[in-house]
Scaffold this active site. Structure first.
Site, PDB file in Angstrom:
ATOM      1  N   ASP A  85       0.858  -1.178   0.000  1.00  0.00           N
ATOM      2  CA  ASP A  85       0.000   0.000   0.000  1.00  0.00           C
ATOM      3  C   ASP A  85       0.899   1.234   0.000  1.00  0.00           C
ATOM      4  O   ASP A  85       2.079   1.157   0.386  1.00  0.00           O
ATOM      5  CB  ASP A  85      -0.874  -0.046   1.261  1.00  0.00           C
ATOM      6  N   ASP A  87      -0.363   5.034   0.847  1.00  0.00           N
ATOM      7  CA  ASP A  87      -0.700   6.037   1.862  1.00  0.00           C
ATOM      8  C   ASP A  87      -0.625   5.459   3.268  1.00  0.00           C
ATOM      9  O   ASP A  87      -1.191   4.394   3.552  1.00  0.00           O
ATOM     10  CB  ASP A  87      -2.101   6.596   1.610  1.00  0.00           C
TER      11      ASP A  87
END
Length: 294
Positions: A85, A87
């Site tokens: 991922d 963020d």
């Protein structure tokens, strides 16, 4: 069954012989600590019927110690595929919240982001709602946000650089936006990146995002597709993230890691890093300090 306990310190908490000895005292038939990085990370092999039950007892014992720990079955731990991922994982911010700050509505959008990441509301409609509030934001503002507000999480370049140097493929797969994944992915060193595409007209955001929206399912699909293309077994893969839309890929991976994650993610991940930086994911794989590059 043979297991390995990995203990990982951080910038605020160093590991020493005393802490390693305390952990060993809670393990059945422990081997001597194998220091992956002096004062920072060590492995302790042991034998037990239920490794996860042992891990639960260790977590309770070391609660408040600000030390990360993980129990895995012993054997080959190095992964050949990393899906990460972006963020609040590879970078320390939520890009959409920082874009909102340019319009003076960060608190409003951040509240929606937090609920989505906790799994309290569905990701796709939440993304549409937030992007709609950004309508009219200039492209120059996105450039400014990337340049002035986005900060890489410590250890990210070392994680990607070391894994790639050892033959692994690293993919940045985000529910955020290609504007940022392309820049972050190139800076950190990922092989590939994937995210949603913001739509512009006359140099300003239209308040819309291209369909289909890439969320939880897209992350699972990306992991499975890469795994199949690379002809890897499930146990050869690692996924890391922090929010509810990462749950699927974390559960699909051979080693799913919750990184400074929301409770809903930390509860189900194979491993969790609550205190360390991203180099902790290398120690989980058994890399030694001298192996780390980048």
């Amino acid at each position: 069954m043979k297991y390995t306990l990995t203990l990982i310190g951080n910038s605020a908490t160093s590991l020493g012989d005393e802490l390693a000895a305390a952990a060993s005292g809670l393990l059945p038939s422990p081997a001597a600590p194998d220091w992956l990085a002096p004062g920072l990370a060590c492995d302790i092999a042991f034998e037990a019927e239920d490794g996860k039950a042992i891990e639960a007892g260790l977590r309770k014992h070391f609660e408040g110690a600000r030390v990360d720990l993980s129990v895995q079955t012993s054997g080959k731990r190095r992964k050949k595929l990393l899906v990460a991922d972006m963020d609040s994982t590879i970078i320390q911010q939520e890009c959409i919240d920082e874009l909102a700050a340019e319009l003076g509505i960060k608190e409003r959008i951040a509240a929606i982001t937090e609920r989505a990441m906790r799994g309290e509301i569905a990701f796709e409609p939440a993304l549409k709602e937030r992007v709609a509030l950004l309508k009219g934001l200039e492209l120059a503002s996105l450039e400014k946000v990337y340049r002035e507000r986005i900060v890489e999480t410590p250890g990210g370049r070392a994680l990607v650089g070391t894994m790639r140097a050892n033959g692994a493929t690293c993919a940045l797969v985000s529910g955020g936006f290609t504007f940022f994944t392309e820049r972050v992915g190139n800076a950190v060193g990922f092989n590939v990146n994937q995210a949603n595409t913001l739509l512009f007209a006359d140099g300003r955001l239209t308040g819309e995002v291209a369909e289909p929206i890439l969320g939880r399912s897209a992350k699972i699909e990306a992991l499975v597709k890469l795994r199949e293309e690379l002809k890897l077994a499930p146990h050869d893969t690692m996924a890391v993230g922090d929010g509810a839309n990462d749950l699927g890929m974390i559960e699909e991976a051979g080693l799913g890691v919750a990184f400074h994650a929301k409770p809903v993610v930390a509860e189900v991940a194979d491993a969790r890093i609550d205190h360390g930086d991203l180099t902790a994911l290398l120690y989980l794989q058994g890399y030694r300090q001298q192996d780390i590059t980048g």
